[in-house]
Design a protein around this motif. Structure first.
Motif, PDB file in Angstrom:
ATOM      1  N   GLY A   1      -7.605 -15.383   3.844  1.00 26.08           N
ATOM      2  CA  GLY A   1      -6.351 -16.089   4.089  1.00 26.08           C
ATOM      3  C   GLY A   1      -5.488 -16.239   2.853  1.00 26.08           C
ATOM      4  N   GLU A   2      -6.017 -15.770   1.719  1.00 28.49           N
ATOM      5  CA  GLU A   2      -5.253 -15.922   0.480  1.00 28.49           C
ATOM      6  C   GLU A   2      -4.299 -14.745   0.270  1.00 28.49           C
ATOM      7  OE1 GLU A   2      -7.657 -16.582  -3.046  1.00 28.49           O
ATOM      8  OE2 GLU A   2      -6.016 -15.868  -4.327  1.00 28.49           O
ATOM      9  N   ILE A   3      -3.141 -15.045  -0.275  1.00 24.27           N
ATOM     10  CA  ILE A   3      -2.216 -13.996  -0.685  1.00 24.27           C
ATOM     11  C   ILE A   3      -2.067 -14.074  -2.197  1.00 24.27           C
ATOM     12  CG2 ILE A   3       0.116 -13.056  -0.490  1.00 24.27           C
ATOM     13  CD1 ILE A   3       0.241 -14.282   2.302  1.00 24.27           C
ATOM     14  N   LEU A   4      -2.449 -12.977  -2.853  1.00 24.79           N
ATOM     15  CA  LEU A   4      -2.355 -12.906  -4.312  1.00 24.79           C
ATOM     16  C   LEU A   4      -1.218 -11.972  -4.674  1.00 24.79           C
ATOM     17  CD1 LEU A   4      -3.526 -13.243  -7.261  1.00 24.79           C
ATOM     18  CD2 LEU A   4      -4.903 -11.215  -6.765  1.00 24.79           C
ATOM     19  N   GLY A   5      -0.335 -12.435  -5.523  1.00 26.07           N
ATOM     20  CA  GLY A   5       0.732 -11.569  -6.010  1.00 26.07           C
ATOM     21  C   GLY A   5       0.361 -11.038  -7.386  1.00 26.07           C
ATOM     22  N   ILE A   6       0.662  -9.776  -7.642  1.00 28.29           N
ATOM     23  CA  ILE A   6       0.462  -9.233  -8.986  1.00 28.29           C
ATOM     24  C   ILE A   6       1.793  -8.651  -9.456  1.00 28.29           C
ATOM     25  CG2 ILE A   6      -0.804  -7.599 -10.443  1.00 28.29           C
ATOM     26  CD1 ILE A   6      -3.133  -7.729  -8.529  1.00 28.29           C
ATOM     27  N   ALA A   7       2.223  -9.077 -10.630  1.00 26.47           N
ATOM     28  CA  ALA A   7       3.495  -8.598 -11.164  1.00 26.47           C
ATOM     29  C   ALA A   7       3.318  -8.142 -12.596  1.00 26.47           C
ATOM     30  CB  ALA A   7       4.545  -9.706 -11.093  1.00 26.47           C
ATOM     31  N   GLY A   8       4.231  -7.321 -13.038  1.00 28.18           N
ATOM     32  CA  GLY A   8       4.207  -6.806 -14.406  1.00 28.18           C
ATOM     33  C   GLY A   8       5.073  -5.571 -14.445  1.00 28.18           C
ATOM     34  N   GLU A   9       5.520  -5.197 -15.642  1.00 26.77           N
ATOM     35  CA  GLU A   9       6.383  -4.015 -15.746  1.00 26.77           C
ATOM     36  C   GLU A   9       5.659  -2.741 -15.320  1.00 26.77           C
ATOM     37  OE1 GLU A   9       8.770  -4.276 -19.801  1.00 26.77           O
ATOM     38  OE2 GLU A   9       6.862  -5.297 -19.806  1.00 26.77           O
ATOM     39  N   SER A  10       6.441  -1.695 -15.164  1.00 28.80           N
ATOM     40  CA  SER A  10       5.895  -0.365 -14.869  1.00 28.80           C
ATOM     41  C   SER A  10       4.922   0.042 -15.958  1.00 28.80           C
ATOM     42  CB  SER A  10       7.031   0.651 -14.910  1.00 28.80           C
ATOM     43  OG  SER A  10       7.425   0.962 -13.657  1.00 28.80           O
ATOM     44  N   GLY A  11       3.830   0.662 -15.564  1.00 28.49           N
ATOM     45  CA  GLY A  11       2.886   1.187 -16.552  1.00 28.49           C
ATOM     46  C   GLY A  11       1.867   0.168 -17.025  1.00 28.49           C
ATOM     47  N   CYS A  12       1.859  -1.023 -16.406  1.00 28.44           N
ATOM     48  CA  CYS A  12       0.914  -2.063 -16.845  1.00 28.44           C
ATOM     49  C   CYS A  12      -0.457  -1.941 -16.191  1.00 28.44           C
ATOM     50  CB  CYS A  12       1.497  -3.447 -16.592  1.00 28.44           C
ATOM     51  SG  CYS A  12       2.728  -3.861 -17.836  1.00 28.44           S
ATOM     52  N   GLY A  13      -0.621  -1.005 -15.254  1.00 32.87           N
ATOM     53  CA  GLY A  13      -1.939  -0.775 -14.664  1.00 32.87           C
ATOM     54  C   GLY A  13      -2.108  -1.301 -13.254  1.00 32.87           C
ATOM     55  N   LYS A  14      -1.015  -1.696 -12.611  1.00 33.69           N
ATOM     56  CA  LYS A  14      -1.125  -2.294 -11.276  1.00 33.69           C
ATOM     57  C   LYS A  14      -1.669  -1.288 -10.249  1.00 33.69           C
ATOM     58  CE  LYS A  14       3.279  -3.386 -11.165  1.00 33.69           C
ATOM     59  NZ  LYS A  14       3.717  -2.725 -12.419  1.00 33.69           N
ATOM     60  N   SER A  15      -1.068  -0.107 -10.204  1.00 32.48           N
ATOM     61  CA  SER A  15      -1.521   0.882  -9.206  1.00 32.48           C
ATOM     62  C   SER A  15      -2.927   1.384  -9.519  1.00 32.48           C
ATOM     63  CB  SER A  15      -0.548   2.060  -9.131  1.00 32.48           C
ATOM     64  OG  SER A  15       0.710   1.606  -8.684  1.00 32.48           O
TER      65      SER A  15
ATOM     66  N   ASN B   1      -7.240  -3.578  11.569  1.00 35.52           N
ATOM     67  CA  ASN B   1      -7.390  -4.967  11.118  1.00 35.52           C
ATOM     68  C   ASN B   1      -8.264  -5.096   9.870  1.00 35.52           C
ATOM     69  OD1 ASN B   1      -6.171  -5.064  13.578  1.00 35.52           O
ATOM     70  ND2 ASN B   1      -7.464  -6.671  14.424  1.00 35.52           N
ATOM     71  N   PRO B   2      -7.833  -4.461   8.767  1.00 34.60           N
ATOM     72  CA  PRO B   2      -8.652  -4.507   7.543  1.00 34.60           C
ATOM     73  C   PRO B   2      -8.807  -5.939   7.021  1.00 34.60           C
ATOM     74  CG  PRO B   2      -6.465  -3.642   7.088  1.00 34.60           C
ATOM     75  CD  PRO B   2      -6.576  -3.729   8.564  1.00 34.60           C
ATOM     76  N   LYS B   3      -9.914  -6.149   6.304  1.00 30.84           N
ATOM     77  CA  LYS B   3     -10.174  -7.490   5.753  1.00 30.84           C
ATOM     78  C   LYS B   3      -9.213  -7.819   4.635  1.00 30.84           C
ATOM     79  CE  LYS B   3     -14.920  -8.083   6.901  1.00 30.84           C
ATOM     80  NZ  LYS B   3     -16.221  -7.466   6.713  1.00 30.84           N
ATOM     81  N   VAL B   4      -8.938  -6.814   3.802  1.00 32.24           N
ATOM     82  CA  VAL B   4      -8.022  -7.019   2.679  1.00 32.24           C
ATOM     83  C   VAL B   4      -6.950  -5.938   2.731  1.00 32.24           C
ATOM     84  CG1 VAL B   4      -7.801  -7.133   0.162  1.00 32.24           C
ATOM     85  CG2 VAL B   4      -9.921  -7.903   1.249  1.00 32.24           C
ATOM     86  N   VAL B   5      -5.692  -6.348   2.677  1.00 38.55           N
ATOM     87  CA  VAL B   5      -4.589  -5.392   2.640  1.00 38.55           C
ATOM     88  C   VAL B   5      -3.951  -5.450   1.258  1.00 38.55           C
ATOM     89  CG1 VAL B   5      -2.259  -4.914   3.505  1.00 38.55           C
ATOM     90  CG2 VAL B   5      -4.120  -5.390   5.102  1.00 38.55           C
ATOM     91  N   ILE B   6      -3.726  -4.278   0.678  1.00 36.74           N
ATOM     92  CA  ILE B   6      -3.077  -4.234  -0.624  1.00 36.74           C
ATOM     93  C   ILE B   6      -1.735  -3.532  -0.453  1.00 36.74           C
ATOM     94  CG2 ILE B   6      -3.269  -3.543  -3.030  1.00 36.74           C
ATOM     95  CD1 ILE B   6      -6.289  -3.251  -2.618  1.00 36.74           C
ATOM     96  N   ALA B   7      -0.663  -4.269  -0.712  1.00 36.89           N
ATOM     97  CA  ALA B   7       0.674  -3.689  -0.604  1.00 36.89           C
ATOM     98  C   ALA B   7       1.167  -3.394  -2.016  1.00 36.89           C
ATOM     99  CB  ALA B   7       1.611  -4.659   0.107  1.00 36.89           C
ATOM    100  N   ASP B   8       1.261  -2.106  -2.366  1.00 33.43           N
ATOM    101  CA  ASP B   8       1.665  -1.719  -3.722  1.00 33.43           C
ATOM    102  C   ASP B   8       3.155  -1.396  -3.742  1.00 33.43           C
ATOM    103  OD1 ASP B   8       1.831  -0.935  -6.340  1.00 33.43           O
ATOM    104  OD2 ASP B   8       0.488   0.794  -6.157  1.00 33.43           O
ATOM    105  N   GLU B   9       3.929  -2.349  -4.185  1.00 33.68           N
ATOM    106  CA  GLU B   9       5.392  -2.220  -4.217  1.00 33.68           C
ATOM    107  C   GLU B   9       5.930  -1.609  -2.927  1.00 33.68           C
ATOM    108  OE1 GLU B   9       7.165  -1.010  -7.871  1.00 33.68           O
ATOM    109  OE2 GLU B   9       5.361  -1.414  -9.012  1.00 33.68           O
ATOM    110  N   PRO B  10       5.643  -2.230  -1.792  1.00 32.77           N
ATOM    111  CA  PRO B  10       5.996  -1.606  -0.514  1.00 32.77           C
ATOM    112  C   PRO B  10       7.501  -1.515  -0.285  1.00 32.77           C
ATOM    113  CG  PRO B  10       5.297  -3.868  -0.151  1.00 32.77           C
ATOM    114  CD  PRO B  10       5.047  -3.566  -1.605  1.00 32.77           C
ATOM    115  N   THR B  11       8.272  -2.264  -1.047  1.00 31.86           N
ATOM    116  CA  THR B  11       9.711  -2.245  -0.796  1.00 31.86           C
ATOM    117  C   THR B  11      10.494  -1.513  -1.883  1.00 31.86           C
ATOM    118  OG1 THR B  11      10.045  -4.355  -1.901  1.00 31.86           O
ATOM    119  CG2 THR B  11       9.618  -4.429   0.453  1.00 31.86           C
TER     120      THR B  11
END
Ligand code: ADP
Ligand code: MG
Length: 328
Positions: free
Chosen positions: A35-49, A178-188
């Motif tokens: 039920g938790e939503i975690l946001g991850i932010a940082g500039e391009s090239g910081c290792g998010k993807s 219906n996955p348990k964890v969904v990861i949206a990588d810059e979907p917009t």
């Protein structure tokens, strides 16, 4: 309560053709409850993807795990082949809504066939055989839920759809099981502002309808995360530099990088109506070399001489974690 996702000291690297090691993710640890939503932010090239690939246990050369562990409902995703991960983890347990929907869809197949493949592969891995008819019925029901023009979308090739329809198809397909964890990588990213809103609304419809409940939302727009996430992690040069509740991180940032990121976003916001990508003077350091001391020191307005020598560790400041000896 048990954790749905546990990430322990995860480090990941790329090995380039020239034998160079790029340490894209360093010692990332966090846990998520259902039920938790975690946001991850940082500039391009910081290792998010790169982190996203690690969270799916998907290691395809040149990406390799350096160390650490990722557990989904207690099950480790490490030391498994990509075939095993695709068959048993992806789409079912962890699913990604990728950046750039166009590349995610096979151009030679209709949306209904792409989606049917996901469902058929899943039922085969469960030792079940669902008929084509049943698969289409389930697909239609799911796409109808989103208020999409189901018949038109399912019967189209990706090229025949608008950017927004494609992105919504990708979201529909990646959440079909219906996955348990969904990861949206810059979907917009790469969508216009109107389409961005439609996509965000669709993600929230899915959460509301309980299609999935635990999500990692990656974006470089901190202001968007404030409305979306419970907790936020800020990434810089492969590391988490701040991790706390959305309110703490957005309204009362303590790491100089989070402050700079917020400042850049807010000024872009007020100067022009549509937000511009973040600009902070300078650029993140290369991850191909060992970095001495604080990774942000070269760009930090409050850096002291010792910052360039001393490695910074996460410590609790103001009720959240901050990687800066001088944060208060
Ligand atoms: N295939 C690759 N080979 C070598 N380095 C890579 C590769 N892909 C990404 N990187 C490097 O890894 C770092 C993190 O990239 P990425 O995870 O894409 O960042 P983000 O998603 O935050 O923009 C960057 O320095 C990038 O140049
Ligand atoms: Mg990325």
């Amino acid at each position: 309560m048990s954790h749905i996702l546990e990430v322990k000291d995860l480090s990941l690297h790329y090995l380039t053709r020239f034998g160079q090691k790029v340490s894209a993710v360093t010692d990332v640890s966090f846990t998520m409850k259902q039920g938790e939503i975690l946001g991850i932010a940082g500039e391009s090239g910081c290792g998010k993807s790169t982190l996203v690939n690690g969270l799916m246990g998907l290691f395809i050369p040149p990406l390799y795990p350096t160390g650490g562990d990722v557990l989904v409902s207690g099950e480790s995703l490490m030391n498994r082949t990509p075939q095993d991960i695709r068959k048993n983890i992806l789409s079912q347990k962890v699913s990604m809504i990728p950046q750039g929907a166009f590349n995610a869809l096979n151009p030679t197949r209709k949306i209904k066939d792409i989606a049917a493949d996901v469902m058929a592969a899943h039922s085969a891995s469960q030792g079940k055989n669902i008929s084509k008819h049943d698969i289409y019925k389930r697909l239609k029901d799911r796409f109808d839920l989103f208020g999409m023009e189901t018949e038109h979308i399912l019967n189209s090739f990706p090229i025949q759809l608008t950017a927004g329809e494609r992105q919504r198809s990708v979201i529909g397909i990646s959440t079909l099981l219906n996955p348990k964890v969904v990861i949206a990588d810059e979907p917009t990213s790469a969508l216009d502002v109107t389409t961005q809103k439609v996509v965000i609304k669709m993600i929230f419809d899915l959460l509301e309808k309980n299609i999935f409940s635990t999500m990692i939302f990656i974006t470089h727009e901190l202001p968007l995360l404030r409305h979306v996430a419970h907790n936020i992690a800020i990434m810089y040069a492969g590391e988490f530099v701040e991790y706390g509740t959305a309110v703490q991180v957005v309204h009362d940032p303590r790491h100089p990088y989070t402050k700079a990121l917020m400042g850049a976003m807010l000024s872009a916001d007020s100067e022009q109506k549509n937000r511009k990508p973040t600009t902070i003077e300078g650029a993140p350091p290369s991850l191909a070399k060992k970095i001495e001391g604080c990774r942000f020191a070269d760009r930090c307005p409050s850096a002291r001489p010792e910052c360039k020598k001393n490695t910074q560790n996460l410590k609790t400041v103001g009720g959240r974690l901050v990687r800066c000896d001088y944060a208060e």
